[in-house]
Design an enzyme around this catalytic site. Structure first.
Site, PDB file in Angstrom:
ATOM      1  N   CYS A   1      13.446  26.156  19.158  1.00  0.00           N
ATOM      2  CA  CYS A   1      12.306  26.683  19.916  1.00  0.00           C
ATOM      3  C   CYS A   1      11.112  25.744  19.753  1.00  0.00           C
ATOM      4  O   CYS A   1      10.989  25.020  18.762  1.00  0.00           O
ATOM      5  CB  CYS A   1      11.928  28.072  19.426  1.00  0.00           C
ATOM      6  SG  CYS A   1      13.140  29.353  19.826  1.00  0.00           S
TER       7      CYS A   1
ATOM      8  N   HIS B   1      15.877  26.259  13.862  1.00  0.00           N
ATOM      9  CA  HIS B   1      14.688  26.919  14.372  1.00  0.00           C
ATOM     10  C   HIS B   1      13.578  25.887  14.483  1.00  0.00           C
ATOM     11  O   HIS B   1      13.620  24.824  13.847  1.00  0.00           O
ATOM     12  CB  HIS B   1      14.239  28.050  13.433  1.00  0.00           C
ATOM     13  CG  HIS B   1      15.108  29.271  13.475  1.00  0.00           C
ATOM     14  ND1 HIS B   1      15.281  30.012  14.618  1.00  0.00           N
ATOM     15  CD2 HIS B   1      15.846  29.892  12.498  1.00  0.00           C
ATOM     16  CE1 HIS B   1      16.085  31.048  14.365  1.00  0.00           C
ATOM     17  NE2 HIS B   1      16.444  30.984  13.081  1.00  0.00           N
TER      18      HIS B   1
END
Length: 287
Positions: free
Chosen positions: A172, A130
């Site tokens: 991301c 992430h």
């Protein structure tokens, strides 16, 4: 051609602070060194004549501590497995580290930087995790990406000075969605006297998505970016130069993928990877 008038007045930096001394450069680059054509072509390619194409370190973060509020990254194991096969085929020594904390990733990278890299032509690090803009998650929290990559700067990792250092980041970079837009047509140099190179030289960063945007991952097939990267490297990895390879990855992600979900707000979304290069030569994985 450099502006001789500007150079003769001394060098400075584009900074607002007046505390930086604006003084005359002690060394000036000769005009002939600024001519690209003056560099012999054989010096414009990285030397890949080593035992191994390079070392490839893969961080595969799937399960995160509850306090991070980050969900499990289903499909990431597929990415990791495909990356190992792809980079081994290119001649890399590969290693995978699963579910690492931030400090754990830093320790593994510091260990890699201290190993004998004399027979490695390059270094590759791949993060599957992430993230947010400028940040990367370990399973226990986030740190700035630069904390991980700066370990391999020229002043900190002498063994990789002048060698390409590539970082692929599947994460991301924000919380925006790319809705897309309709289109009608989719179709060791002896020629320079300089003895120093910038400490940030010879790095390349390939992000899975543009700044500020989400990065997509399929729970069964893996992320769009890693799927595309492995496909392109498997097919053209020993044929094309790295920027050509990554341009094809961009093309594949941009045109062949689109989100498909029952949630209307996130359906039919797009993604475009982002390449940042400080490479100083052409890079071919064909040693």
């Amino acid at each position: 051609m450099a502006d001789k008038g500007a150079m003769s007045g001394g060098d400075t930096v584009d900074a607002m602070s007046s505390t930086i001394y604006e003084g005359r450069s002690q060394k000036q680059i000769p005009d002939n060194a600024l001519q690209v054509d003056a560099v012999p072509e054989q010096y414009m390619k990285y030397n890949m004549n080593y035992k191994y194409t390079g070392m490839c370190v893969i961080f595969n973060n799937k399960n995160f501590h509850p306090n991070t509020a980050m969900s499990s990254r289903s499909g990431t194991d597929v990415d990791a497995g495909n990356l190992v096969k792809t980079f081994q085929k290119l001649g890399f020594q590969t290693m995978v580290h699963n579910d690492q904390t931030c400090d754990g990733m830093l320790a593994k990278l510091q260990e890699a930087a201290k190993t004998d890299l004399s027979q490695m032509a390059s270094f590759v690090c791949i993060f599957l995790s992430h993230g947010d803009e400028g940040m990367l998650y370990g399973i226990d929290g986030a740190k700035e990406i630069k904390e991980f990559t700066s370990i391999f700067r020229g002043d900190r990792c002498k063994a990789l000075v002048g060698k390409p250092k590539l970082f692929f980041i599947q994460a991301c970079r924000g919380n925006e969605f790319d809705a897309g837009v309709e289109t009608d047509s989719v179709a060791e140099e002896k020629s320079t006297p300089l003895k120093k190179i910038p400490i940030e030289a010879d790095f390349l960063y390939a992000y899975s998505t543009a700044p500020g945007y989400y990065s997509w991952r399929n729970t069964g097939n893996g992320s769009w970016f890693i799927q595309s990267l492995c496909h392109v490297l498997d097919r053209y990895g020993k044929e094309l130069e790295v920027m050509q390879l990554l341009t094809r990855v961009n093309h594949k992600v941009a045109l062949e993928f689109e989100s498909s979900t029952n949630q209307v707000s996130i359906n039919e979304k797009k993604q475009i990877p982002c390449i940042i290069s400080m490479l100083t030569k052409e890079l071919y994985f064909n040693c």
